[in-house]
Write an enzyme that holds these catalytic residues in place. Structure first.
Site, PDB file in Angstrom:
ATOM      1  N   ASP A  11      41.447  53.269  33.424  1.00  0.00           N
ATOM      2  CA  ASP A  11      42.741  52.779  33.881  1.00  0.00           C
ATOM      3  C   ASP A  11      43.620  53.996  34.133  1.00  0.00           C
ATOM      4  OD1 ASP A  11      41.993  50.110  33.556  1.00  0.00           O
ATOM      5  OD2 ASP A  11      42.612  50.097  31.463  1.00  0.00           O
ATOM      6  N   ASP A 130      41.882  38.332  35.899  1.00  0.00           N
ATOM      7  CA  ASP A 130      42.503  38.463  34.586  1.00  0.00           C
ATOM      8  C   ASP A 130      42.838  37.062  34.101  1.00  0.00           C
ATOM      9  OD1 ASP A 130      42.359  41.204  34.845  1.00  0.00           O
ATOM     10  OD2 ASP A 130      44.432  41.436  35.518  1.00  0.00           O
TER      11      ASP A 130
END
Length: 255
Positions: A11, A130
């Site tokens: 990330d 998600d």
């Protein structure tokens, strides 16, 4: 039998790899190019890079980082964050990525999946989902990177997964938002529900704390690959250890 893939996730925020809990409280984990080279040397099967603030900040993925990573690694890697058009996809792929990850852009414009698959091939299109539990056995899709809780879409995660696959996604990256960064294990219910609903490969994401969690995601969650971040970034486990553990339990992995 196809081998199960071990995929470190990087990330990226402001050019650095970061890791938080449930998408918040980020801490620095290193340089993305250096980590990419390290993980390839350690035996990673693929890499995933997510520019985690690109969608919330309404900006595009940083392509110069993609180019630098491509110079250092030969294993496949996917890049996501802020990709909203096939032109964005082209830029990332031409910079050296093998796949593009789309989440917010795909939810807001589902045709983007079909357009990308037609132009570049389904194998290049990874739809990231998600999911957050809203009631027993039901998960809702969130967008904008989950930042500050993300933005609810009202979409059922399993139904959206089926639609994404029908539109041409070659792979699904499924993150259990409630588990992300906790190292308490993947959301096996979400992973299994989507794995059973689609025919394309599913990558389990969010919550890996040890090799047992990865085994569970593959066996109980029926995932084709497992993604992890913090346990690799901070040296809790090495990729070799995970592969040795899985192989000892009869999970086929690439040496």
């Amino acid at each position: 039998m196809l081998t199960k893939r071990i995929i470190p996730c990087l990330d990226v925020k402001d050019g650095r790899v970061v890791k938080g809990v449930r998408f918040l409280n980020l801490r620095d984990a290193g340089d993305p190019v250096e980590l990419a080279a390290l993980y390839q040397a350690e035996g990673a099967d693929e890499l995933v890079f997510l520019d985690i603030t690109a969608s919330p900040d309404r900006r595009k993925t940083v392509v110069d980082m993609v180019s630098k990573v491509a110079e250092q690694v030969s294993i496949p890697f996917a890049v996501g964050g802020g990709i909203r058009t096939t032109e964005d996809m082209r830029l990332v792929l031409e910079s050296g990525a093998d796949k593009v990850g789309i989440n917010t852009g795909a939810v807001e414009n589902p045709n983007l999946i079909a357009e990308g698959a037609t132009r570049f091939g389904s194998q290049c299109i990874v739809v990231a989902i998600d999911g957050k539990p809203v009631e027993p056995g039901r998960w809702e899709v969130f967008i904008y990177g989950g930042r500050e809780g993300g933005q609810s879409t009202g979409l059922d995660a399993v139904e959206w997964a089926k639609r994404a696959a029908e539109l041409g996604a070659g792979e699904l990256l499924v993150t259990g938002m409630a588990a992300d960064g906790t190292q308490a294990g993947y959301d096996l219910g979400l992973t299994r529900a989507i794995s059973e609903a689609v025919t394309v490969p599913v990558i389990a994401s969010g919550g890996a704390g040890n090799p047992q969690h990865m085994y569970d995601a593959i066996v109980e969650g029926k995932a084709d690959a497992v993604l992890a971040a913090g346990i690799f970034h901070f040296g809790t486990y090495r990729i070799r250890q995970v592969k040795e553990y899985l192989a000892a339990r009869d999970i086929p992995v690439r040496p």
